[in-house]
Design a protein around this motif. Structure first.
Motif, PDB file in Angstrom:
ATOM      1  N   ASN A 184       0.870  -1.175   0.000  1.00 17.37           N
ATOM      2  CA  ASN A 184       0.000   0.000   0.000  1.00 17.37           C
ATOM      3  C   ASN A 184       0.912   1.231   0.000  1.00 17.37           C
ATOM      4  OD1 ASN A 184      -1.729   2.111   0.513  1.00 17.37           O
ATOM      5  ND2 ASN A 184      -2.637   1.231   2.359  1.00 17.37           N
ATOM      6  N   TRP A 185       1.237   1.723  -1.196  1.00 13.49           N
ATOM      7  CA  TRP A 185       2.237   2.780  -1.300  1.00 13.49           C
ATOM      8  C   TRP A 185       1.766   4.090  -0.679  1.00 13.49           C
ATOM      9  CZ3 TRP A 185       6.930   1.324  -2.111  1.00 13.49           C
ATOM     10  CH2 TRP A 185       7.179   0.148  -2.850  1.00 13.49           C
ATOM     11  N   ASN A 186       0.481   4.365  -0.719  1.00 14.96           N
ATOM     12  CA  ASN A 186      -0.033   5.571  -0.057  1.00 14.96           C
ATOM     13  C   ASN A 186       0.149   5.473   1.453  1.00 14.96           C
ATOM     14  OD1 ASN A 186      -0.835   6.857  -2.414  1.00 14.96           O
ATOM     15  ND2 ASN A 186      -2.877   5.935  -2.386  1.00 14.96           N
ATOM     16  N   GLY A 187      -0.181   4.297   2.003  1.00 18.59           N
ATOM     17  CA  GLY A 187      -0.015   4.084   3.438  1.00 18.59           C
ATOM     18  C   GLY A 187       1.445   4.140   3.842  1.00 18.59           C
ATOM     19  N   ILE A 188       2.316   3.524   3.040  1.00 19.19           N
ATOM     20  CA  ILE A 188       3.756   3.545   3.326  1.00 19.19           C
ATOM     21  C   ILE A 188       4.272   4.982   3.274  1.00 19.19           C
ATOM     22  CG2 ILE A 188       6.034   2.885   2.437  1.00 19.19           C
ATOM     23  CD1 ILE A 188       4.747   0.237   1.548  1.00 19.19           C
ATOM     24  N   GLY A 189       3.780   5.738   2.280  1.00 19.22           N
ATOM     25  CA  GLY A 189       4.187   7.143   2.170  1.00 19.22           C
ATOM     26  C   GLY A 189       3.833   7.928   3.417  1.00 19.22           C
ATOM     27  N   LYS A 190       2.620   7.688   3.946  1.00 19.24           N
ATOM     28  CA  LYS A 190       2.190   8.384   5.161  1.00 19.24           C
ATOM     29  C   LYS A 190       3.092   8.023   6.341  1.00 19.24           C
ATOM     30  CE  LYS A 190      -1.377   6.880   7.501  1.00 19.24           C
ATOM     31  NZ  LYS A 190      -2.773   6.532   7.906  1.00 19.24           N
ATOM     32  N   ILE A 191       3.415   6.735   6.460  1.00 16.02           N
ATOM     33  CA  ILE A 191       4.273   6.279   7.557  1.00 16.02           C
ATOM     34  C   ILE A 191       5.667   6.878   7.435  1.00 16.02           C
ATOM     35  CG2 ILE A 191       5.418   4.258   8.544  1.00 16.02           C
ATOM     36  CD1 ILE A 191       2.889   2.645   7.803  1.00 16.02           C
ATOM     37  N   VAL A 192       6.237   6.844   6.227  1.00 14.03           N
ATOM     38  CA  VAL A 192       7.593   7.355   6.016  1.00 14.03           C
ATOM     39  C   VAL A 192       7.658   8.861   6.274  1.00 14.03           C
ATOM     40  CG1 VAL A 192       9.393   7.746   4.282  1.00 14.03           C
ATOM     41  CG2 VAL A 192       8.287   5.513   4.441  1.00 14.03           C
ATOM     42  N   VAL A 193       6.622   9.590   5.831  1.00 13.68           N
ATOM     43  CA  VAL A 193       6.594  11.037   6.093  1.00 13.68           C
ATOM     44  C   VAL A 193       6.597  11.307   7.595  1.00 13.68           C
ATOM     45  CG1 VAL A 193       5.132  13.110   5.961  1.00 13.68           C
ATOM     46  CG2 VAL A 193       5.535  11.733   3.915  1.00 13.68           C
ATOM     47  N   ALA A 194       5.804  10.539   8.347  1.00 13.75           N
ATOM     48  CA  ALA A 194       5.764  10.711   9.802  1.00 13.75           C
ATOM     49  C   ALA A 194       7.121  10.394  10.425  1.00 13.75           C
ATOM     50  CB  ALA A 194       4.689   9.813  10.406  1.00 13.75           C
ATOM     51  N   LEU A 195       7.770   9.337   9.934  1.00 11.48           N
ATOM     52  CA  LEU A 195       9.067   8.941  10.480  1.00 11.48           C
ATOM     53  C   LEU A 195      10.146   9.984  10.190  1.00 11.48           C
ATOM     54  CD1 LEU A 195       9.023   5.129   9.550  1.00 11.48           C
ATOM     55  CD2 LEU A 195       8.918   6.098  11.854  1.00 11.48           C
ATOM     56  N   ILE A 196      10.072  10.588   9.010  1.00 12.20           N
ATOM     57  CA  ILE A 196      11.078  11.591   8.631  1.00 12.20           C
ATOM     58  C   ILE A 196      10.793  12.943   9.292  1.00 12.20           C
ATOM     59  CG2 ILE A 196      11.996  12.950   6.697  1.00 12.20           C
ATOM     60  CD1 ILE A 196      11.598  10.482   4.927  1.00 12.20           C
ATOM     61  N   ALA A 197       9.519  13.328   9.305  1.00 11.91           N
ATOM     62  CA  ALA A 197       9.156  14.659   9.813  1.00 11.91           C
ATOM     63  C   ALA A 197       9.316  14.764  11.324  1.00 11.91           C
ATOM     64  CB  ALA A 197       7.717  14.991   9.420  1.00 11.91           C
ATOM     65  N   SER A 198       9.071  13.665  12.049  1.00  9.99           N
ATOM     66  CA  SER A 198       9.047  13.751  13.517  1.00  9.99           C
ATOM     67  C   SER A 198      10.368  14.229  14.138  1.00  9.99           C
ATOM     68  CB  SER A 198       8.609  12.414  14.121  1.00  9.99           C
ATOM     69  OG  SER A 198       9.405  11.349  13.659  1.00  9.99           O
TER      70      SER A 198
END
Length: 332
Positions: free
Chosen positions: A128-142
């Motif tokens: 689920n590339w949209n879901g993975i994108g959301k997770i990765v953005v959270a991991l990078i932004a935090s």
């Protein structure tokens, strides 16, 4: 059916091992600052962190649903062998970084392991590339957010207490660090333990053992207990890195880092976003250090940590993919 039960049992054991390792790997997140400033004795800090990690892990299941539902396109295409391979890759990476004393993200490791195992077994359509994108953005932004808010929190404290005696300020904040360390431990449990909950629930759901994607109470208790026991074991190698090698902490800056980290992590939990507590705490320490003086931060150490962070998902994806070949052969 017997083989499926055996596979499910293997997933649960590996997920609990991952949680245990996450506990001692990430103990530093909650207690490194309070131990390094001598606000708490190490043994007392670990006991407190273990207990609050447990209660934090029981708080909610939103992050678990994100991990279990947003990485793969459908639970029906994920079998237990894929999950076993993903967990194996994440566990190996956590042990390597712990042995080297490198603060690394268990969240990144788990996401990377899942991506690699799914890619090699099902193909890109299984993700689920949209879901993975959301997770990765959270991991990078935090961690970036933690750096910025760490600077803000530290500057506020400087303005409020800058005219007081440094000795008196640090004496008072040494006691207040007990509270901030406690909130950080609770926040850590509320986010990190849910990752294993999500993986176990995904395995139970895909195997037909539960009818809907809801985390069973016994799964919450098992994961919370595994993390608490892991926390009680301690992770001294990483405590030394976070507690002293990034920036020389004083009680006021240790309090600021813990308070800032707990706010960022707990806010992410409320938003059902998995974040790396290791990255958030490290970012907070960089932020409070920068607020005092930019060159007070040991940027060489920070640079090595960032390199490890960048490498985590690609390398654990490779480990997860390699582990799938072994798992597929063993359980074929």
């Amino acid at each position: 059916m017997l083989e499926l039960q055996y596979l499910i049992f293997t997933v649960i054991i590996l997920a609990l091992v991952f949680d245990f390792i996450n506990g001692f790997h990430d103990t530093a997140n909650a207690i490194a600052t309070s131990v390094s400033t001598r606000a708490l004795y190490p043994s007392h800090a670990i006991i407190m962190a273990a207990g609050l990690n447990f209660f934090g892990a029981m708080f909610s299941t939103g992050v678990a649903k994100t991990i279990g539902g947003d990485i793969v396109s459908s639970a029906s295409i994920v079998d237990e062998k894929i999950i076993i391979a993903a967990l194996f890759g994440a566990i190996v990476w956590n042990l390597i970084t712990w042995w080297l004393g490198i603060p690394s993200s268990s969240s990144h490791a788990l996401v990377g392991g899942m991506i690699g195992a799914v890619l090699i077994s099902v193909g890109s359509s299984g993700l689920n590339w949209n879901g993975i994108g959301k997770i990765v953005v959270a991991l990078i932004a935090s961690p970036v957010i933690a750096i910025v808010t760490g600077i803000i929190v530290m500057n506020i404290l400087f303005r409020l207490f800058g005219n007081f005696s440094p000795h008196a300020v640090n004496q008072n904040f040494r006691r207040m660090q007990i509270v901030s360390a406690a909130t950080m431990a609770f926040s850590h449990g509320s986010n990190d333990a849910q990752k294993s909950m999500g993986i176990i629930t995904l395995a139970l759901f895909s195997g037909g053992f539960i009818s809907e994607f809801e985390v069973p109470t016994y799964v919450k208790i098992l994961c919370a207990t595994a993390m608490a026991i892991g926390t009680a074991t301690g992770g001294w190698r990483i405590i030394k890195t976070i507690g002293g090698k990034i920036f020389k902490l004083e009680p006021i800056s240790g309090f600021a880092a813990d308070l800032n980290s707990s706010i960022v992590v707990f806010s992410s939990t409320l938003l059902h976003l998995p974040v790396s507590t290791t990255h958030v705490v490290s970012g907070s320490i960089m932020g409070v250090g920068t607020a005092k003086r930019v060159n007070a931060v040991h940027w060489g150490v920070a640079q090595e940590m960032v390199k490890a962070w960048i490498m985590t998902i690609p390398l654990t994806a490779l480990m997860g993919a390699g582990a799938y070949f072994v798992t597929d052969f063993v359980f074929d």
